[in-house]
Design a protein around this motif. Structure first.
Motif, PDB file in Angstrom:
ATOM      1  N   SER A 122     -16.021  -5.224   1.542  1.00  0.00           N
ATOM      2  CA  SER A 122     -15.717  -6.379   0.527  1.00  0.00           C
ATOM      3  C   SER A 122     -15.669  -5.833  -0.900  1.00  0.00           C
ATOM      4  O   SER A 122     -16.321  -4.854  -1.057  1.00  0.00           O
ATOM      5  CB  SER A 122     -16.548  -7.752   0.518  1.00  0.00           C
ATOM      6  N   VAL A 123     -15.194  -6.394  -1.683  1.00  0.00           N
ATOM      7  CA  VAL A 123     -14.962  -6.105  -3.052  1.00  0.00           C
ATOM      8  C   VAL A 123     -14.844  -7.456  -3.893  1.00  0.00           C
ATOM      9  O   VAL A 123     -14.248  -8.292  -3.506  1.00  0.00           O
ATOM     10  CB  VAL A 123     -13.613  -5.098  -3.703  1.00  0.00           C
ATOM     11  N   VAL A 124     -15.744  -7.579  -4.872  1.00  0.00           N
ATOM     12  CA  VAL A 124     -15.898  -8.597  -5.701  1.00  0.00           C
ATOM     13  C   VAL A 124     -15.761  -8.504  -7.158  1.00  0.00           C
ATOM     14  O   VAL A 124     -16.545  -7.364  -7.652  1.00  0.00           O
ATOM     15  CB  VAL A 124     -16.993  -9.538  -5.413  1.00  0.00           C
ATOM     16  N   TYR A 125     -15.036  -8.848  -8.005  1.00  0.00           N
ATOM     17  CA  TYR A 125     -14.768  -8.836  -9.324  1.00  0.00           C
ATOM     18  C   TYR A 125     -15.544  -9.910 -10.179  1.00  0.00           C
ATOM     19  O   TYR A 125     -15.351 -10.818  -9.603  1.00  0.00           O
ATOM     20  CB  TYR A 125     -13.401  -8.748  -9.854  1.00  0.00           C
ATOM     21  N   PHE A 126     -16.341  -9.633 -11.333  1.00  0.00           N
ATOM     22  CA  PHE A 126     -16.890 -10.675 -11.894  1.00  0.00           C
ATOM     23  C   PHE A 126     -17.175 -10.127 -13.365  1.00  0.00           C
ATOM     24  O   PHE A 126     -17.060  -9.243 -13.791  1.00  0.00           O
ATOM     25  CB  PHE A 126     -18.263 -10.909 -11.331  1.00  0.00           C
ATOM     26  N   THR A 127     -17.214 -11.465 -14.276  1.00  0.00           N
ATOM     27  CA  THR A 127     -17.550 -11.486 -15.442  1.00  0.00           C
ATOM     28  C   THR A 127     -18.879 -12.235 -15.830  1.00  0.00           C
ATOM     29  O   THR A 127     -19.212 -12.737 -14.864  1.00  0.00           O
ATOM     30  CB  THR A 127     -16.309 -11.681 -16.414  1.00  0.00           C
ATOM     31  N   ASP A 128     -19.129 -12.488 -17.124  1.00  0.00           N
ATOM     32  CA  ASP A 128     -19.918 -13.527 -17.448  1.00  0.00           C
ATOM     33  C   ASP A 128     -19.837 -14.881 -16.780  1.00  0.00           C
ATOM     34  O   ASP A 128     -20.827 -15.747 -16.624  1.00  0.00           O
ATOM     35  CB  ASP A 128     -20.264 -13.606 -18.881  1.00  0.00           C
ATOM     36  N   ASP A 129     -18.488 -15.377 -16.744  1.00  0.00           N
ATOM     37  CA  ASP A 129     -18.052 -16.632 -16.391  1.00  0.00           C
ATOM     38  C   ASP A 129     -17.259 -16.941 -15.363  1.00  0.00           C
ATOM     39  O   ASP A 129     -16.856 -18.017 -14.972  1.00  0.00           O
ATOM     40  CB  ASP A 129     -17.754 -17.391 -17.850  1.00  0.00           C
ATOM     41  N   ALA A 130     -16.938 -15.763 -14.527  1.00  0.00           N
ATOM     42  CA  ALA A 130     -16.089 -15.843 -13.370  1.00  0.00           C
ATOM     43  C   ALA A 130     -16.504 -14.800 -12.331  1.00  0.00           C
ATOM     44  O   ALA A 130     -17.159 -14.005 -12.781  1.00  0.00           O
ATOM     45  CB  ALA A 130     -14.528 -15.648 -13.868  1.00  0.00           C
ATOM     46  N   VAL A 131     -16.110 -15.346 -11.022  1.00  0.00           N
ATOM     47  CA  VAL A 131     -16.275 -14.368  -9.908  1.00  0.00           C
ATOM     48  C   VAL A 131     -15.248 -14.685  -8.885  1.00  0.00           C
ATOM     49  O   VAL A 131     -14.786 -15.553  -8.564  1.00  0.00           O
ATOM     50  CB  VAL A 131     -17.659 -14.804  -9.446  1.00  0.00           C
ATOM     51  N   GLU A 132     -14.713 -13.521  -8.382  1.00  0.00           N
ATOM     52  CA  GLU A 132     -13.559 -13.553  -7.394  1.00  0.00           C
ATOM     53  C   GLU A 132     -13.677 -12.551  -6.560  1.00  0.00           C
ATOM     54  O   GLU A 132     -13.822 -11.306  -6.693  1.00  0.00           O
ATOM     55  CB  GLU A 132     -12.251 -13.353  -8.162  1.00  0.00           C
ATOM     56  N   GLN A 133     -13.601 -12.955  -5.201  1.00  0.00           N
ATOM     57  CA  GLN A 133     -13.415 -11.942  -4.236  1.00  0.00           C
ATOM     58  C   GLN A 133     -11.947 -11.283  -4.282  1.00  0.00           C
ATOM     59  O   GLN A 133     -10.975 -12.226  -4.196  1.00  0.00           O
ATOM     60  CB  GLN A 133     -13.428 -12.873  -2.926  1.00  0.00           C
ATOM     61  N   VAL A 187     -19.426  -3.785  -4.428  1.00  0.00           N
ATOM     62  CA  VAL A 187     -18.634  -3.378  -3.155  1.00  0.00           C
ATOM     63  C   VAL A 187     -19.584  -3.523  -2.231  1.00  0.00           C
ATOM     64  O   VAL A 187     -20.870  -2.956  -2.241  1.00  0.00           O
ATOM     65  CB  VAL A 187     -17.878  -2.181  -3.476  1.00  0.00           C
ATOM     66  N   THR A 188     -19.271  -3.897  -0.904  1.00  0.00           N
ATOM     67  CA  THR A 188     -20.128  -3.962   0.354  1.00  0.00           C
ATOM     68  C   THR A 188     -19.638  -2.893   1.150  1.00  0.00           C
ATOM     69  O   THR A 188     -18.502  -2.813   1.286  1.00  0.00           O
ATOM     70  CB  THR A 188     -20.350  -5.330   0.746  1.00  0.00           C
ATOM     71  N   THR A 189     -20.408  -2.417   1.827  1.00  0.00           N
ATOM     72  CA  THR A 189     -19.916  -1.454   2.988  1.00  0.00           C
ATOM     73  C   THR A 189     -20.827  -1.386   3.938  1.00  0.00           C
ATOM     74  O   THR A 189     -21.801  -1.936   4.227  1.00  0.00           O
ATOM     75  CB  THR A 189     -20.030   0.055   2.523  1.00  0.00           C
TER      76      THR A 189
END
Length: 125
Positions: free
Chosen positions: A27-38, A100-102
């Motif tokens: 998986s790949v996840v993007y994040f900021t201080d106030d958001a998170v998105e797969q 990132v998970t592997t």
């Protein structure tokens, strides 16, 4: 899969990860201080991960670069977390990040180091 970030950016993140990791990418996840998105989730995996909980932990990385600044280790690059069935790698800039998970991959030296340090640490708890 990414709904709130630019699809081109999401594809760039995924492509960079797939190029390096290949089929072991989970998986790949993007994040900021106030958001998170797969951004990416391999098709054989369930969408059951607590992204908000993970994001809370991984957001501490925004402070990491500052806290490690000026050490003899050099510039902070990433955090690798070892789990029973794979790894989580966190990479951050000042205000954005991705984890990132592997699947389990060959990281023998990290595993050997952890195995050697754990009993020493336990002796001094």
């Amino acid at each position: 899969m990414a709904e709130n970030i630019d699809p081109t950016f999401a594809e760039e993140l995924t492509s960079a990860c797939r190029t390096v990791i290949g089929d072991e990418l989970r998986s790949v996840v993007y994040f900021t201080d106030d958001a998170v998105e797969q951004v990416y989730l391999r098709s054989d995996l369930d969408r059951t991960a607590d992204l908000l909980g993970f994001a809370e932990i991984e957001r501490t990385g925004f402070e990491t670069g500052e806290k490690y600044r000026g050490t003899e280790l050099g510039e902070y690059r990433a955090t690798v977390r070892m789990f029973e069935h794979g790894y989580l790698v966190r990479v951050v800039t000042e205000a954005t990040g991705a984890w990132v998970t592997t699947d389990g991959m060959s990281m023998t030296r990290f595993e050997e180091l952890a195995a050697a340090l754990k009993p020493v640490l336990r002796e001094h708890e």
